[in-house]
Structures are given as C-alpha cells and as structure tokens.
Design an enzyme around this catalytic site. Structure first.
Site, mmCIF file in Angstrom:
data_model
loop_
_atom_site.group_PDB
_atom_site.id
_atom_site.type_symbol
_atom_site.label_atom_id
_atom_site.label_comp_id
_atom_site.label_asym_id
_atom_site.label_seq_id
_atom_site.Cartn_x
_atom_site.Cartn_y
_atom_site.Cartn_z
ATOM 1 N N LYS A 1 1.383 -15.907 27.991
ATOM 2 C CA LYS A 1 2.125 -16.867 28.823
ATOM 3 C C LYS A 1 1.474 -16.977 30.189
ATOM 4 O O LYS A 1 0.685 -16.130 30.614
ATOM 5 C CB LYS A 1 3.584 -16.443 28.971
ATOM 6 C CG LYS A 1 3.811 -15.062 29.612
ATOM 7 C CD LYS A 1 3.707 -15.028 31.132
ATOM 8 C CE LYS A 1 3.897 -13.641 31.718
ATOM 9 N NZ LYS A 1 3.609 -13.573 33.182
ATOM 10 N N ASP B 1 9.774 -9.133 30.333
ATOM 11 C CA ASP B 1 9.181 -10.410 29.925
ATOM 12 C C ASP B 1 9.347 -10.697 28.440
ATOM 13 O O ASP B 1 9.100 -11.822 27.994
ATOM 14 C CB ASP B 1 7.678 -10.432 30.250
ATOM 15 C CG ASP B 1 7.403 -10.542 31.740
ATOM 16 O OD1 ASP B 1 8.357 -10.772 32.509
ATOM 17 O OD2 ASP B 1 6.231 -10.399 32.130
#
Length: 383
Positions: free
Chosen positions: A80, A207
C-alpha cells in the site's frame, strides 16, 4: 506446495554377486525409505538408483489433499501507499492517532499455502535473507491468531516469494498477515466472515485491517478503523517507487515527531479535495516526512531531486508511511539521475499502479511483474 525439483540420478555399478537385497546387505534400500523415495532399474551389470527427495513430501501432501476439499492456495499479497498521512495526536496507550488515505498498489509478494500433516507447527520458507521465518513473522502470528480465535487445529506449509522491500513504509508485512488470515479461512472452509478477520487482525498490527478493505480506505485511530471508499483515482494512473538501501526505523521516526510542527490542515478536507480533484502535491501531506528526513537526511535530498528533475512529469512526489520509499505519481519512469548517479546505483525501483479487489475475492496478481532495481545485487537485498 512447490513443484518438485528434478530427481537426482546416480548410477552405481555392481556385479550380481556383490549386490544383495537381504537385510544383511551392506547397502540396503530399505534403510533409505524413511528419508528418500527411489526406484531401482537393473540391467545385467548395472543398477541405476533414482533418488527423488521431494516425492515423499509430495506424497504426504497428496494424502492431506484427500482429507480436505481445498488444501493449496497461491495468493498475491500487495502493498500500500499513504496518499496523505496526518498525525492528529498522541494516545494514552503510547500510540499516535492518525488520519490517512490508504490505497493498495500493484507491487506485491506471492505466498503459497499448503495444509501441513503436522498438528503442532507451521513451516515458513522465503526467497530472501533477513526475513524471519519463525514466530516473529507476521504470517506465523496471523496463523496463530486464526487458530486461537476459531479453535482450528490445522497447520500450514508456507512459501513467501518476497518482492516488497522491508523498512519501506509500504506495509508489506501487514499485507502478508492479512493474506495469511484470508488463506487460513479459505483452507478451513470459510469458518468466519471477512469482518471478523478484519476485527481480529488489529491485535497483531495496526495496518493489517486496511487490507480487508476493497483497496481504498480512509483509516483513523491507530490505522485500524477502516472506512472503505470507492476508488478515488483511475486504476491505470502510473507511479514509480524509489527506495534507497537505507531504511527508516519507524520507532525512531515517531520518537522525533513534533506534534506542534505537523500540518494543521483538516484530514477530511484533504479527503474531500483528493476525491474531487485527484492527486496533487498540496494534497499529499505526510506528517512523518520531517522526522524521517531528520533520521535520514539523504531521503529529503532524494525527494527534492526527484521534484526538480521531474520538471512537472509527476503530479505529486511524497514519502509513503514512515519511509523510506519516495513515490512519484503520474509517470512510471524515474528521473535520469537515478541511473546516472553512483549514489543511487543500488536503489529499489518499481513502477506500479492503483488496484482494488472484488467482493469475496482476494487481490489478483497483475499480469506482469514490474518490480525492478538498478542493479542485480540490490534486487534481493531486503535487509
């Protein structure tokens, strides 16, 4: 499981009188059976012994296959970037509150999962040095978490083909953990929902819950509060990732963070602007850049040189997460100085684009692997 390697063939010559198959023989094939699978081809004066050390493991795997409707999976584990990252306060638990637009991109690892005949231990292997393969790895932590929450007694053989560098601010380890949770659930017949996997995952990493979004999300709290968003950008919008060999310690970056020196722009304003107008330099705010640049001054210089050399080629140039990857959105090509300057001969380079996933499916591996570096030596250096 990985495809078996070609058998090792050894040709040994014996006279018929010297080769005995009784238990008193000095060379008894029966002694090898617990370790090796073999076949014997005899001619008049020669015996050819074909050793296949993988055949026994594959046979065990095949036996496991018969007991489960799904026993093997190969999954893509994408990383990401943080399009913007605001740090909004310090929490009582020692963590920081953040507000960030996360988006999955097409650079990622590949992970193979197989059900193991073991009832007590997972086995993890990887293609690079420096990546832990024991309980420190988030993949193993994720599998342990799944068994703890569901009561499953299934263990796994896992091979991680790593392409995402560590210490890059790209969430590669978090993605691996989310992928492992997804795989464990699939290989256990879908015992729980995606929402349950997402909720549990925050116990081992802030995350990780994001990767159970559909690819774009506004994340708050420690990052574990995930608001799924429609893709805010064209998925074919190109970008280039440039990561120097040096990594930034996340703990050191946060240690040097000064909340009174962060941006004062409302993150919801950033979200509204990026949704309405797309990517721009003014929107790609990252409050961790100043402390990261303090930890690694060469990283600030790299960002400045990319902006100056890009001559408007990039819509925005910014650092992802806590570093040390610099992203240039708008072009897949790095500036020429990356190739010419000796200082950058070992940087990690990759082109990428935004990606999402369909409901009830995991992320699909792109048709082509785009991760490259400017030297063969640095391609496998993830330490």
């Amino acid at each position: 499981m990985a495809t078996a390697s070609p058998p090792f063939i050894s040709t040994l010559s014996f006279t018929h009188s010297s080769f005995k198959t009784s238990s008193s023989s000095s060379f008894s094939p029966k002694l090898l059976r617990p370790l090796l699978s073999f076949s014997v081809k005899a001619s008049r004066k020669q015996v050819e012994i074909v050793f296949d050390p993988d055949e026994r493991l594959n046979k065990i795997g095949d036996d496991v296959d018969k007991e489960a409707p799904l026993s093997r999976l190969k999954l893509f584990s994408p990383c990401k970037i943080n399009v913007f990252l605001r740090i909004t306060g310090k929490r009582e638990d020692g963590f920081h509150d953040l507000a960030s637009l996360f988006h999955v991109i097409s650079l990622g690892d590949t992970i193979k999962f197989s059900l193991s005949p073991s009832k007590s231990k997972d086995r993890l292997s990887t293609n690079v040095q420096g990546v832990p393969v024991d309980g420190r790895n988030l993949i193993i932590k994720a599998l342990n978490l799944y068994r703890k929450k569901t009561g499953s007694n299934r263990f796994f053989w896992i091979h991680l083909d790593k392409k995402v560098p560590t210490g890059a601010g790209l969430g590669g380890g978090s993605s691996n953990a989310a992928t492992a949770l997804w795989a464990a659930n699939e290989l256990n017949g879908g015992l729980v929902t995606e929402n349950e996997l997402q909720d549990w995952s925050s116990e081992i990493g802030s995350d990780i819950p994001f990767f159970f979004s559909h690819g774009a999300a506004y994340c708050t709290g420690r990052g574990e509060i995930v608001q799924d968003l429609p893709p805010p950008f064209p998925l074919d919008l190109p970008m280039v990732l440039i990561k120097p060999r040096e990594a930034c310690s996340t703990a050191e970056v946060y240690k040097r963070l000064r909340l009174d020196q962060t941006s004062n722009i409302n993150p919801l304003t950033l979200l509204e602007n990026v949704t309405s107008n797309g990517v721009s330099q003014s929107i790609c705010v990252n409050d961790l850049e100043p402390p990261a640049f303090s930890v690694l001054p060469s990283l600030k210089r790299l960002k400045q040189r990319i902006i100056a050399s890009g001559r408007g080629e990039y819509d925005a140039v910014f650092m992802s997460g806590s570093g040390s990857t610099i992203i240039g959105i708008g072009s897949p090509d790095p500036p020429q100085f990356i190739y010419d300057d000796e200082e950058y001969k070992n940087v990690f380079l990759s082109e990428a684009n935004f990606m999402t996933r369909e409901a009830n499916e995991w992320y699909k591996e792109p048709a082509s692997a785009n991760a490259t570096t400017s030297s063969a030596e640095s391609r496998m250096d993830f330490q």
